[in-house]
Scaffold this active site. Structure first.
Site, PDB file in Angstrom:
ATOM      1  N   ARG A  69      -8.971 -33.888  -2.042  1.00 12.63           N
ATOM      2  CA  ARG A  69      -8.398 -34.015  -0.697  1.00 12.63           C
ATOM      3  C   ARG A  69      -7.068 -33.264  -0.643  1.00 12.63           C
ATOM      4  O   ARG A  69      -6.134 -33.600  -1.371  1.00 12.63           O
ATOM      5  CB  ARG A  69      -8.176 -35.490  -0.358  1.00 12.63           C
ATOM      6  CG  ARG A  69      -7.701 -35.702   1.071  1.00 12.63           C
ATOM      7  CD  ARG A  69      -7.343 -37.154   1.259  1.00 12.63           C
ATOM      8  NE  ARG A  69      -8.536 -37.967   1.377  1.00 12.63           N
ATOM      9  CZ  ARG A  69      -9.023 -38.406   2.532  1.00 12.63           C
ATOM     10  NH1 ARG A  69      -8.399 -38.144   3.652  1.00 12.63           N
ATOM     11  NH2 ARG A  69     -10.087 -39.141   2.563  1.00 12.63           N
ATOM     12  N   ASP A  89     -14.928 -48.900  -5.491  1.00  5.77           N
ATOM     13  CA  ASP A  89     -14.870 -47.473  -5.823  1.00  5.77           C
ATOM     14  C   ASP A  89     -16.017 -47.135  -6.768  1.00  5.77           C
ATOM     15  O   ASP A  89     -16.015 -47.570  -7.933  1.00  5.77           O
ATOM     16  CB  ASP A  89     -13.514 -47.133  -6.465  1.00  5.77           C
ATOM     17  CG  ASP A  89     -13.363 -45.634  -6.668  1.00  5.77           C
ATOM     18  OD1 ASP A  89     -14.217 -45.040  -7.365  1.00  5.77           O
ATOM     19  OD2 ASP A  89     -12.407 -45.056  -6.126  1.00  5.77           O
TER      20      ASP A  89
END
Ligand code: URA
Length: 209
Positions: A104, A200
């Protein structure tokens, strides 16, 4: 518009419950993801074409079906997508495997490609992009865009759990791509986790949490 296929076979749903459970340890989590990936591969390949050949049985000669046409390529998104590859290969051992890594970008907040390595004949294959979690859809959209830029046109997306937001985003960005999931969950929370989800996926798969 693309298809959204929810693979709701009882065995998949059963195993997904244990995958979701926060008390499931890394070893069991990995094994269960692997098993669900195998079961989902069955669904992903439901519409691949067949051709008829002739086979000699011990008793008679008979026409019989074999898979024909486009071969498969798997493209896991690093790193969590890796956990689904072996399970699919159990059913489709001839599939080739490419990899896509995305990070990201801190300024644009957009997923940005840092690694891509595809089979040389990727454009001739049916490519299955693999990522356990379809959250905002950002990574899946970027991965599919990266494949299309390299002349790949036959692409499916396979995830374990999706948020409605992610499904909508992928369908808007890539209306030609069919999406296969084992569960459509409620929403994303403020941290971008799927609710109820499984936490996650990468951390749980690799024991890094
Ligand atoms: N990625 C994960 O691993 N889990 C989520 O819930 C969302 C994105």
């Amino acid at each position: 518009m693309s298809k959204l296929v929810i693979c709701d076979h009882p065995l998949i749903q059963h195993k997904l419950t244990f995958i979701r459970n926060k008390d499931t340890n890394t070893k069991d989590f990995r094994e269960l993801v692997d098993e669900v990936a195998t079961l989902m591969a069955y669904e992903i390949t439901r519409d691949i074409p067949l051709e008829t050949i002739t086979v000699q049985t011990p008793v008679a000669e008979t026409p019989s079906k074999v898979v024909s046409g486009r071969m498969l390529g798997l493209v896991p998104i690093l790193r969590a997508g890796l956990g689904m590859v072996e399970g699919i290969l159990k059913l489709i051992p001839a599939a080739k495997v490419g990899h896509i890594g995305l990070f990201r970008d801190h300024e644009t907040l957009q997923p940005t490609e840092y690694y891509i390595n595809l089979p040389t004949d990727a454009p001739n294959r049916l490519l299955v992009v693999v990522d356990p979690m379809l959250a905002t859809g950002g990574s899946a959209i970027a991965a599919i865009t990266a494949l299309k830029k390299r002349d790949c046109e036959h692409i499916k997306l396979m995830c374990l759990i999706a948020a409605p937001e992610g499904v909508k985003a992928v369908q808007e960005a890539h209306p030609d791509i069919d999406i296969y999931i084992a569960a459509l969950d409620e929403c994303l929370n403020e941290k971008g986790y799927i609710v109820p989800g499984l936490g996650d996926a990468g951390d749980r798969m690799f024991g890094t949490n």
